[in-house]
Design an enzyme around this catalytic site. Structure first.
Site, PDB file in Angstrom:
ATOM      1  N   THR A 260       0.832  -1.213   0.000  1.00 41.60           N
ATOM      2  CA  THR A 260       0.000   0.000   0.000  1.00 41.60           C
ATOM      3  C   THR A 260       0.862   1.256   0.000  1.00 41.60           C
ATOM      4  O   THR A 260       0.607   2.202  -0.758  1.00 41.60           O
ATOM      5  CB  THR A 260      -0.944  -0.013   1.222  1.00 41.60           C
TER       6      THR A 260
ATOM      7  N   GLY B 243      -6.204  -5.371  -3.513  1.00 42.16           N
ATOM      8  CA  GLY B 243      -6.782  -4.609  -2.397  1.00 42.16           C
ATOM      9  C   GLY B 243      -5.789  -3.630  -1.799  1.00 42.16           C
ATOM     10  O   GLY B 243      -6.131  -2.477  -1.503  1.00 42.16           O
ATOM     11  N   ASP B 244      -4.535  -4.069  -1.649  1.00 41.46           N
ATOM     12  CA  ASP B 244      -3.487  -3.181  -1.117  1.00 41.46           C
ATOM     13  C   ASP B 244      -3.306  -1.980  -2.040  1.00 41.46           C
ATOM     14  O   ASP B 244      -3.117  -0.848  -1.582  1.00 41.46           O
ATOM     15  CB  ASP B 244      -2.134  -3.908  -1.032  1.00 41.46           C
ATOM     16  N   SER B 245      -3.349  -2.239  -3.344  1.00 39.76           N
ATOM     17  CA  SER B 245      -3.135  -1.184  -4.336  1.00 39.76           C
ATOM     18  C   SER B 245      -4.286  -0.193  -4.329  1.00 39.76           C
ATOM     19  O   SER B 245      -4.073   1.018  -4.457  1.00 39.76           O
ATOM     20  CB  SER B 245      -2.997  -1.787  -5.736  1.00 39.76           C
TER      21      SER B 245
END
EC number: 2.7.1.20
Length: 343
Positions: free
Chosen positions: A67, A295-297
């Site tokens: 992230t 999701g992290d991105s």
């Protein structure tokens, strides 16, 4: 422009060992797609098996580090972001430091003398992923590292602080320390539900932290796992998002915003009892490489605009852009410059 060190991440730095496998490989190790787990003894031979694959890829990973690297890439200004976590004194740790620093993140690793750098098996089947984390040195992060004056200076500098829920398995004390600091100084503290097992088996430290959480992120399966543990008796992600945002808050904090991603279905944002849905432009199946770090991105893209003071719609747009780039590549890798245009 983003100020230096505006965004700080704390988490488990893991070197991703990524491989395309078949369903039989998942079955062999008792794994399911679109899930993330901590490795048990039965999974340990898997890492050697992956490393022996001629097509194996090594990529700097760990949810929070992904992230922060994406946010840094989107912002494009060196040292706008910082990151704390623990690695081993070994080649993997050195390799990851180099990979993670390249984009301009100020990496502040604690180094454990005894254990090797943590790894994460990333098993890709038809573009979907299953994650198996062997935390190793990442599990050894100590609050003493956080409290060293040269590191605490980065906490003081940050206006936004983020951790994936995975860090609750390692140093809830460190998370609580920075969460309280954020509340006392008017900063934003943000976490991600991270995986169903965090909601299920780390409920107590998660709920202790929750009053300090200003932004809560998660996907639909994590949100439903959270709701089930809370006894909310609903699978409706809109209802869950509203309830997440409405959970009690500590004094000095901001109104909580809940952000739930749902793959190609609309992203849900809840604030003040109101729900907004933001459509996602699906990527054609043939362009999908793997969903690892999607999701992290999304969160990285979202935070890159949040720290610039942009509105929620712009933050979601940036999140969707970042996720769309990452799923068309292997792991959390990205081109040299983003093509996202801030509005």
């Amino acid at each position: 422009m983003a100020s230096e060190g505006v965004l700080l991440g704390m988490g488990n730095p893991l070197l991703d060992i990524s491989c395309v496998v078949d369903d039989a490989f998942l079955e062999k190790y008792g794994l399911t797609l679109n899930n993330a787990i901590l490795a048990e003894d039965k999974h340990l031979p898997m890492y050697k098996e992956l490393a022996a694959n001629p097509d194996v890829e090594y990529i700097a990973g760990g949810a929070t580090q992904n992230t922060i690297r994406i946010a840094q890439w989107m912002l494009g200004e060196s040292n706008a972001t910082s990151y704390f976590g623990c690695v081993g004194k070994d080649e993997y740790g050195d390799r990851m430091f180099k990979l993670a620093s390249e984009g301009g993140v100020n990496i502040r690793y604690d180094v454990d003398e005894d254990l090797p750098t943590g790894t994460c098996g990333v098993l890709v089947v038809k573009g979907e992923r299953s994650l198996v984390a062997n935390l190793s040195a990442a599990n050894k992060y100590k609050i003493d590292h956080l409290k060293k004056p040269e590191n605490w200076a980065f906490v003081e500098k940050a206006k936004y602080i983020y951790s994936a829920g995975f860090f609750l398995t390692v140093s809830p004390e460190s998370m609580m320390t920075v969460a309280k600091h954020a509340a006392e100084t008017g900063k934003y503290y943000m976490i991600n539900l991270a995986a169903p097992f965090i909601c299920q088996f780390f409920k107590d430290p998660l709920m202790e932290l929750f009053p300090y959480v200003d932004f809560i992120f998660g996907n639909e399966s994590e949100a439903r796992a959270f709701a089930q543990v809370q006894g909310w008796e609903t699978e409706d992600t809109k209802v869950i998002a509203v309830k997440l945002a409405a959970l009690p808050k500590a004094g000095g904090t901001h109104k909580r915003v809940a952000v739930i991603t749902q793959g190609t279905d609309p992203t849900i944002v809840a604030e003040d009892g109101k729900v907004t849905e933001f459509p996602v432009t699906p990527i054609p199946k043939e362009k999908l490489v793997d969903t690892n770090a999607a999701g992290d991105s999304f969160v990285g893209g979202f935070l890159s605009q949040l720290v610039l003071g942009k509105d929620i719609a712009q933050c979601v747009r940036a999140g969707n852009y970042a996720a769309s780039v990452i799923i068309q590549r292997s792991g959390c890798t990205f081109p040299s410059k983003p093509s996202f245009e801030s509005q």
